[in-house]
Design a protein around this motif. Structure first.
Motif, PDB file in Angstrom:
ATOM      1  N   LYS A   1      18.339  49.118 105.843  1.00  0.00           N
ATOM      2  CA  LYS A   1      19.421  48.032 106.173  1.00  0.00           C
ATOM      3  C   LYS A   1      19.140  46.651 105.713  1.00  0.00           C
ATOM      4  CE  LYS A   1      22.747  47.520 109.926  1.00  0.00           C
ATOM      5  NZ  LYS A   1      23.209  47.817 111.181  1.00  0.00           N
TER       6      LYS A   1
ATOM      7  N   SER B   1      20.758  42.967 106.563  1.00  0.00           N
ATOM      8  CA  SER B   1      21.786  42.583 107.396  1.00  0.00           C
ATOM      9  C   SER B   1      21.745  40.857 107.338  1.00  0.00           C
ATOM     10  CB  SER B   1      21.884  42.733 108.805  1.00  0.00           C
ATOM     11  OG  SER B   1      20.760  42.587 109.536  1.00  0.00           O
TER      12      SER B   1
ATOM     13  N   GLN C   1      21.649  50.047 102.863  1.00  0.00           N
ATOM     14  CA  GLN C   1      22.775  49.765 103.536  1.00  0.00           C
ATOM     15  C   GLN C   1      23.031  48.052 103.773  1.00  0.00           C
ATOM     16  OE1 GLN C   1      22.812  51.739 107.464  1.00  0.00           O
ATOM     17  NE2 GLN C   1      22.971  53.562 106.376  1.00  0.00           N
TER      18      GLN C   1
ATOM     19  N   GLN D   1      24.951  44.876 105.519  1.00  0.00           N
ATOM     20  CA  GLN D   1      25.741  44.521 106.429  1.00  0.00           C
ATOM     21  C   GLN D   1      25.928  43.063 106.839  1.00  0.00           C
ATOM     22  OE1 GLN D   1      24.911  46.437 110.273  1.00  0.00           O
ATOM     23  NE2 GLN D   1      26.836  45.933 111.055  1.00  0.00           N
TER      24      GLN D   1
ATOM     25  N   ASP E   1      27.390  39.363 108.278  1.00  0.00           N
ATOM     26  CA  ASP E   1      28.673  39.138 109.610  1.00  0.00           C
ATOM     27  C   ASP E   1      29.601  38.697 108.915  1.00  0.00           C
ATOM     28  OD1 ASP E   1      29.178  37.284 111.554  1.00  0.00           O
ATOM     29  OD2 ASP E   1      28.319  38.873 112.538  1.00  0.00           O
TER      30      ASP E   1
ATOM     31  N   VAL F   1      28.171  48.203 105.017  1.00  0.00           N
ATOM     32  CA  VAL F   1      28.308  48.685 106.508  1.00  0.00           C
ATOM     33  C   VAL F   1      29.194  47.640 107.471  1.00  0.00           C
ATOM     34  CG1 VAL F   1      27.090  49.473 108.698  1.00  0.00           C
ATOM     35  CG2 VAL F   1      26.323  50.165 106.379  1.00  0.00           C
ATOM     36  N   GLY F   2      29.794  48.188 108.224  1.00  0.00           N
ATOM     37  CA  GLY F   2      30.573  47.305 109.117  1.00  0.00           C
ATOM     38  C   GLY F   2      32.055  46.435 108.746  1.00  0.00           C
ATOM     39  N   ASN F   3      32.659  47.112 107.570  1.00  0.00           N
ATOM     40  CA  ASN F   3      33.782  46.452 106.874  1.00  0.00           C
ATOM     41  C   ASN F   3      34.737  46.433 108.046  1.00  0.00           C
ATOM     42  OD1 ASN F   3      32.427  46.331 104.477  1.00  0.00           O
ATOM     43  ND2 ASN F   3      33.350  48.043 103.774  1.00  0.00           N
TER      44      ASN F   3
END
Length: 140
Positions: A64, A66, A102, A104, A106, A132-134
């Protein structure tokens, strides 16, 4: 060559011939330019050496990436920079089965940081990637 020497009555000439003076100055200028040594400045810098990523930092199933609102990039929760991200991506692609990546970011992250990370991912040649986190972006 015709030159005006003024009148012939013995008076001194009022104009000075500056051509020889200019010629001498140009020769001196050229000599100074040729003889000045070329200055080469060298500054020795000890650059940090990054160690290759260890196998425990790369998950063989999924990893992931991020980005927080401040623009800090994290790989599986550990803050990293773009160079380390590039190394992790290259190491993960060397695995027998490419792990899923993945991504993600912010919603408050600056676009330029997200763009740089996506460019690194594309340059690495990652084929298994998901966002991820759409849901945090909402519908407009």
């Amino acid at each position: 060559m015709a030159m005006s020497a003024g009148s012939d009555d013995g008076e001194p000439m009022m104009e000075m011939n500056t051509t020889p003076l200019i010629d001498v100055m140009l020769v001196l200028l050229i000599m100074f330019i040729i003889t000045i040594p070329i200055q080469t400045h060298a500054v020795k810098i000890d650059l940090p050496q990054s160690s290759p990523p260890t196998p425990d930092q790369i998950d063989p199933v999924k990893n992931k990436v991020s980005i927080d609102p401040a623009g800090t990039i994290a790989w599986n929760g550990t803050p990293i920079d773009l160079l380390t991200l590039r190394q992790y991506l290259n190491e993960s692609l060397k695995l027998p089965v490419e792990p899923e990546l993945q991504f993600q970011p912010d919603a408050q992250t600056r676009y330029v940081v997200v763009d740089e990370v996506l460019a690194e991912i594309k340059r690495a040649g990652v084929t298994k990637m998901g966002f991820v986190g759409n849901e945090q972006y909402g519908s407009f």
